[in-house]
Design a protein around this motif. Structure first.
Motif, PDB file in Angstrom:
ATOM      1  N   PHE A  54       0.779  -1.237   0.000  1.00  0.00           N
ATOM      2  CA  PHE A  54       0.000   0.000   0.000  1.00  0.00           C
ATOM      3  C   PHE A  54       0.816   1.294   0.000  1.00  0.00           C
ATOM      4  O   PHE A  54       0.323   2.336   0.394  1.00  0.00           O
ATOM      5  CB  PHE A  54      -0.982   0.006   1.176  1.00  0.00           C
ATOM      6  CG  PHE A  54      -2.269   0.719   0.854  1.00  0.00           C
ATOM      7  CD1 PHE A  54      -3.173   0.161  -0.030  1.00  0.00           C
ATOM      8  CD2 PHE A  54      -2.572   1.952   1.398  1.00  0.00           C
ATOM      9  CE1 PHE A  54      -4.358   0.808  -0.352  1.00  0.00           C
ATOM     10  CE2 PHE A  54      -3.756   2.622   1.091  1.00  0.00           C
ATOM     11  CZ  PHE A  54      -4.649   2.027   0.202  1.00  0.00           C
ATOM     12  N   GLY A  55       2.067   1.259  -0.390  1.00  0.00           N
ATOM     13  CA  GLY A  55       2.822   2.495  -0.545  1.00  0.00           C
ATOM     14  C   GLY A  55       3.204   3.192   0.736  1.00  0.00           C
ATOM     15  O   GLY A  55       3.573   4.372   0.721  1.00  0.00           O
ATOM     16  N   GLY A  80      -1.102  -0.105  12.298  1.00  0.00           N
ATOM     17  CA  GLY A  80      -2.475  -0.583  12.459  1.00  0.00           C
ATOM     18  C   GLY A  80      -3.180  -0.743  11.125  1.00  0.00           C
ATOM     19  O   GLY A  80      -3.853  -1.754  10.875  1.00  0.00           O
ATOM     20  N   ALA A  81      -3.011   0.247  10.246  1.00  0.00           N
ATOM     21  CA  ALA A  81      -3.631   0.167   8.923  1.00  0.00           C
ATOM     22  C   ALA A  81      -3.053  -0.997   8.121  1.00  0.00           C
ATOM     23  O   ALA A  81      -3.786  -1.710   7.413  1.00  0.00           O
ATOM     24  CB  ALA A  81      -3.420   1.481   8.170  1.00  0.00           C
ATOM     25  N   LYS A  82      -1.766  -1.214   8.248  1.00  0.00           N
ATOM     26  CA  LYS A  82      -1.115  -2.295   7.487  1.00  0.00           C
ATOM     27  C   LYS A  82      -1.622  -3.670   7.943  1.00  0.00           C
ATOM     28  O   LYS A  82      -1.818  -4.571   7.112  1.00  0.00           O
ATOM     29  CB  LYS A  82       0.404  -2.204   7.662  1.00  0.00           C
ATOM     30  CG  LYS A  82       1.188  -3.139   6.747  1.00  0.00           C
ATOM     31  CD  LYS A  82       2.677  -2.867   6.854  1.00  0.00           C
ATOM     32  CE  LYS A  82       3.471  -3.752   5.904  1.00  0.00           C
ATOM     33  NZ  LYS A  82       3.224  -3.406   4.488  1.00  0.00           N
ATOM     34  N   ILE A  83      -1.864  -3.823   9.235  1.00  0.00           N
ATOM     35  CA  ILE A  83      -2.378  -5.107   9.732  1.00  0.00           C
ATOM     36  C   ILE A  83      -3.780  -5.372   9.184  1.00  0.00           C
ATOM     37  O   ILE A  83      -4.095  -6.491   8.735  1.00  0.00           O
ATOM     38  CB  ILE A  83      -2.367  -5.119  11.275  1.00  0.00           C
ATOM     39  CG1 ILE A  83      -0.919  -5.175  11.773  1.00  0.00           C
ATOM     40  CG2 ILE A  83      -3.166  -6.305  11.814  1.00  0.00           C
ATOM     41  CD1 ILE A  83      -0.781  -5.015  13.278  1.00  0.00           C
ATOM     42  N   VAL A 206      -6.027   6.508   7.727  1.00  0.00           N
ATOM     43  CA  VAL A 206      -4.677   6.327   7.179  1.00  0.00           C
ATOM     44  C   VAL A 206      -4.750   5.786   5.760  1.00  0.00           C
ATOM     45  O   VAL A 206      -4.024   6.241   4.871  1.00  0.00           O
ATOM     46  CB  VAL A 206      -3.856   5.378   8.079  1.00  0.00           C
ATOM     47  CG1 VAL A 206      -2.505   5.056   7.433  1.00  0.00           C
ATOM     48  CG2 VAL A 206      -3.638   6.000   9.450  1.00  0.00           C
ATOM     49  N   ILE A 207      -5.626   4.827   5.535  1.00  0.00           N
ATOM     50  CA  ILE A 207      -5.738   4.212   4.211  1.00  0.00           C
ATOM     51  C   ILE A 207      -6.203   5.234   3.177  1.00  0.00           C
ATOM     52  O   ILE A 207      -5.663   5.289   2.060  1.00  0.00           O
ATOM     53  CB  ILE A 207      -6.700   3.000   4.265  1.00  0.00           C
ATOM     54  CG1 ILE A 207      -6.050   1.864   5.063  1.00  0.00           C
ATOM     55  CG2 ILE A 207      -7.056   2.532   2.854  1.00  0.00           C
ATOM     56  CD1 ILE A 207      -6.994   0.733   5.402  1.00  0.00           C
ATOM     57  N   PHE A 213      -0.428   6.876  -2.661  1.00  0.00           N
ATOM     58  CA  PHE A 213       0.846   6.165  -2.561  1.00  0.00           C
ATOM     59  C   PHE A 213       0.653   4.678  -2.853  1.00  0.00           C
ATOM     60  O   PHE A 213       1.458   4.052  -3.536  1.00  0.00           O
ATOM     61  CB  PHE A 213       1.440   6.346  -1.158  1.00  0.00           C
ATOM     62  CG  PHE A 213       1.876   7.747  -0.862  1.00  0.00           C
ATOM     63  CD1 PHE A 213       3.174   8.154  -1.132  1.00  0.00           C
ATOM     64  CD2 PHE A 213       0.994   8.666  -0.318  1.00  0.00           C
ATOM     65  CE1 PHE A 213       3.578   9.455  -0.860  1.00  0.00           C
ATOM     66  CE2 PHE A 213       1.388   9.964  -0.041  1.00  0.00           C
ATOM     67  CZ  PHE A 213       2.695  10.355  -0.319  1.00  0.00           C
ATOM     68  N   GLY A 214      -0.441   4.111  -2.316  1.00  0.00           N
ATOM     69  CA  GLY A 214      -0.706   2.697  -2.558  1.00  0.00           C
ATOM     70  C   GLY A 214      -0.956   2.413  -4.027  1.00  0.00           C
ATOM     71  O   GLY A 214      -0.479   1.414  -4.574  1.00  0.00           O
TER      72      GLY A 214
END
Length: 428
Positions: A54-55, A80-83, A206-207, A213-214
């Motif tokens: 996700f960049g 947290g967003a990455k998880i 955040v996403i 970027f993602g």
């Protein structure tokens, strides 16, 4: 900057050297057909992992580079967003297996390759914070340790068994150990413990903020892996094996632009408002990218003469003809990558994503007819055209924003295209 560059260069050599050498050994041991099938699933895993990638790396470099004091809080939100994205990604992997028609063995292999790729994504996620805070030497130490383990584990599995599943499991184990080493040093980097913020509302914020970027990272990664998918579906596993035998060196060299981005992006982000300093760093970035491209071009033109020492299997001999074209593609790609860094710093990430997606469409649109006419070389030619379009688009956008790109960019483009035309005439 020189110290940071040397540290990152050592990291790059360790990363590329272990991966490239291991995959060369796999190709030598398995031949074109089996290697092509393995690399097809490897490419699928690389595309599927983009959801949790996700960049975040680029955004960490930019945002923490601008505000180092808030590194702990920012990493907490990013993690947290990455998880959450990783959990979503696992669902996509299962759905792909169910609807792709893969058999059970191929599905298990794909799952293991995906897990290995996801573990690398988490290590790179933490490395981005190292770089944003200037701790390049820590990344070097961990990268060397992790990639030595990666090569040893992969080589042992390759020569102790003919099982591709065992090989993939060994790669997963090595990546687990590397992530543990990375996390241990990371928790010495941030003063306060970084616990992931798993609040879904925070993750969604955040996403949404990271979406450009993602999308940019997704388009770039699909660029790298789409060729394998197209070649496999048009020409079959054997042709993909031959293509990948040369492409592994190209993809290894493609790790260089992110290293330069790690050095220049935080500095250029801090240069906002200082036009003179920003322009100086931009020209330096473009210059080193072009010089790196020229050196790699020379190396790729020489590699066909040593193909028998690299691959002794006759089924891989045709890879020799692809190396010079990959060298020319690298030169154009490096220029576009340097321009893309400037666009990101100038808050043009959404434009960068849009132009990259259009460029990707150009590559895919041209790839199939050129593939049928020129063979595997056609995909490389399609990529050269697409990256040339992307570079010219970035040049136009930055110029519209009042930042004049160096004049030597046009000369570099013409020079590389002239070499391509001369080589095409020579080989015919």
């Amino acid at each position: 900057m020189k110290r940071g560059f040397l540290a990152l260069l050592v990291s790059l050599i360790a990363r590329i050297g272990s991966s490239m050498l291991l995959f060369v050994l796999i190709a030598r041991e398995w031949g074109a057909l089996r290697f092509g099938e393995f690399m097809y699933l490897f490419s699928i895993a690389a595309v599927l992992v983009l959801v949790c990638e996700f960049g975040f790396t680029q955004q960490i470099l930019r945002d923490i580079g601008r505000s180092p004091d808030s590194a702990g809080e920012q990493m907490r939100a990013f993690l947290g967003a990455k998880i959450w994205l990783t959990l979503l990604d696992l669902i996509f992997v299962v759905l792909f297996f169910l609807f792709s028609g893969l058999n059970l063995a191929s599905g298990v292999l794909l799952g293991l390759l995906f897990v290995a790729a996801a573990l690398v994504s988490y290590s790179d996620f933490l490395f981005a914070c190292y770089r944003a805070l200037g701790r390049y030497e820590w990344e070097t130490i961990v990268t060397v340790q992790g990639n030595v383990l990666y090569f040893i584990a992969g080589a042992l599995a390759l020569y102790l068994s003919e099982s591709a599943i065992l090989l993939a499991f060994a790669l997963v184990l090595a990546r687990v150990l590397q992530l543990c080493l990375t996390a241990r040093r990371f928790y010495h980097l941030i003063d306060t413990p970084v616990r992931p913020n798993l609040d879904p509302r925070s993750a969604m914020t955040v996403i949404r903020r990271s979406l450009p970027f993602g999308a940019d990272v997704a388009a770039a990664a699909i660029y790298v892996n789409a060729d394998a998918l197209i070649i496999t579906h048009v020409l079959g596993y054997t042709a993909n094996g031959v293509y990948q035998a040369a492409a592994r060196f190209y993809q290894g060299a493609c790790q260089l632009p992110p290293i330069f981005a790690s050095l220049f992006l935080p500095r250029m982000a801090r240069d906002q408002g200082d036009v003179k300093q920003f322009s100086a760093h931009m020209k330096m970035l473009y210059g080193v990218m072009i010089v790196a491209g020229v050196f790699l071009l020379a190396a790729f033109f020489l590699m066909p003469y040593g193909i028998t020492y690299i691959y002794n299997d006759p089924s891989l001999a045709a890879a020799a003809a692809l190396f010079p074209w990959f060298g020319l593609l690298l030169c154009i790609r490096f220029i576009a990558a340097a321009q893309g860094i400037s666009v990101t710093v100038m808050n043009g990430q959404t434009v960068r994503v849009l132009l990259t997606c259009i460029s990707l469409f150009v590559m895919v649109f041209l790839a199939v007819p050129l593939l049928e006419f020129f063979g595997a070389r056609g995909v490389i030619l399609a990529s050269i055209v697409a990256y040339l379009f992307l570079s010219c688009s970035f040049w136009y956008w930055t110029r519209r924003k009042g930042v004049l790109p160096p004049r030597f960019l046009a000369s570099a483009h013409l020079g590389f295209l002239g070499i391509a035309a001369a080589y095409a005439s020579y080989t015919h």
